[in-house]
Enzyme design. Sequence first.
Site, PDB file in Angstrom:
ATOM      1  N   CYS A  87       0.841  -1.202   0.000  1.00  0.00           N
ATOM      2  CA  CYS A  87       0.000   0.000   0.000  1.00  0.00           C
ATOM      3  C   CYS A  87       0.878   1.255   0.000  1.00  0.00           C
ATOM      4  O   CYS A  87       1.497   1.562  -1.003  1.00  0.00           O
ATOM      5  CB  CYS A  87      -0.967  -0.045   1.179  1.00  0.00           C
ATOM      6  SG  CYS A  87      -2.317   1.139   1.020  1.00  0.00           S
ATOM      7  N   HIS A 204      -3.520  -5.634   1.074  1.00  0.00           N
ATOM      8  CA  HIS A 204      -2.818  -5.854   2.341  1.00  0.00           C
ATOM      9  C   HIS A 204      -2.775  -7.333   2.737  1.00  0.00           C
ATOM     10  O   HIS A 204      -3.655  -7.790   3.474  1.00  0.00           O
ATOM     11  CB  HIS A 204      -3.534  -5.098   3.463  1.00  0.00           C
ATOM     12  CG  HIS A 204      -3.337  -3.624   3.417  1.00  0.00           C
ATOM     13  ND1 HIS A 204      -2.294  -2.996   4.052  1.00  0.00           N
ATOM     14  CD2 HIS A 204      -4.057  -2.649   2.821  1.00  0.00           C
ATOM     15  CE1 HIS A 204      -2.375  -1.686   3.847  1.00  0.00           C
ATOM     16  NE2 HIS A 204      -3.436  -1.446   3.099  1.00  0.00           N
ATOM     17  N   GLU A 206      -0.862  -8.651   4.889  1.00  0.00           N
ATOM     18  CA  GLU A 206      -0.593  -8.770   6.334  1.00  0.00           C
ATOM     19  C   GLU A 206      -1.868  -8.677   7.170  1.00  0.00           C
ATOM     20  O   GLU A 206      -1.875  -9.034   8.334  1.00  0.00           O
ATOM     21  CB  GLU A 206       0.434  -7.717   6.764  1.00  0.00           C
ATOM     22  CG  GLU A 206      -0.108  -6.321   7.053  1.00  0.00           C
ATOM     23  CD  GLU A 206      -0.500  -5.523   5.826  1.00  0.00           C
ATOM     24  OE1 GLU A 206      -0.532  -6.088   4.708  1.00  0.00           O
ATOM     25  OE2 GLU A 206      -0.813  -4.323   5.975  1.00  0.00           O
TER      26      GLU A 206
END
Lengths: 233, 86
Positions: A87, A204, A206
């Site tokens: 990002c 994302h 994560e």
Amino acid sequence: MRFGIVVFPGSNCDHDAFYATRHNAESESIMLWHKDTSIPKGTDCIILPGGFSYGDYLRCGAIARVSPIMTAVTQHAKRGGYVLGICNGFQILTESGLLPGALLRNSSLNFICKDIYVRAENSVSPFTNRLEQGQILRVPIAHGEGNYFADEDTLNMLEQQGRVAFKYCDVNGNTNLDSNPNGSARNIAGILNEQGNILGMMPHPERCCDVQIGNADGLAVFQSLISAAEVLI
Amino acid sequence: MKHFKASITVSLRKSILDVQGKTVEHALHSTNFPMIKNTRIGKHVELEIDAENAEKAYEMLSDACKTIISNPIMEDYHIELHEMEA
């Protein structure tokens, strides 16, 4: 395998990245401060996390890319070390010239925060070797400037060289305007550098590494890196 | 050494669709301004610089624009220089 996560003023996904790498991917993980001028020896992968570094002043990533640590990140990348920009991290990588193109304002002008689907276009890179070609992942996005732009020659080169890592798609893997959340050229969600050791992606991974929160599709990216590092050892 | 004030305009390259400009233009059309065309939204930067002469000041600012103030992949810049009284 050791991950180093850079904390810029305004980073807000640094602890998610730490949790994903330390607890979900069961690796060593350390935090690095943006004012650091070196990266501890033995750090295999630098993560530039999501957030709003320097308040997104001027352009997203424009100030972060001149942070003291970015010289060390560039040297790490030039040595063949892995760099993952997620990002805002992707925006920093394009601003710094480590990845081609730029991230424009979303075509809808809206900040978009939702789960989307991406299709793995590459299953051999250090970031995607645990994925099948064409595998579909459900991953969250949260950005206002994720509209990937590059000139036609660059886009053709990225596709020909297998450097498009992920494309936005629908649940069945179709890439079209309807499955493109932000107007990105050719539905591109993530790209690799020429050597394949740098990945920038807007979604994302994560944030979706733990089955306890309902989705662990993103874990494959970190597991891929661990596999790649093991091969090197 | 001379002292200059610079006005820098940064805007999206012409080849890139400026969705913000389009949206503002639609808003203008739906109020009382249907005659307005080609709306582009950009950024305005003002700064001061010391240099030997205007050419040197322009050269340094061009370099600054290419390096940080604009992103040449997606933006163009325009610099206007005004010499200030000492």
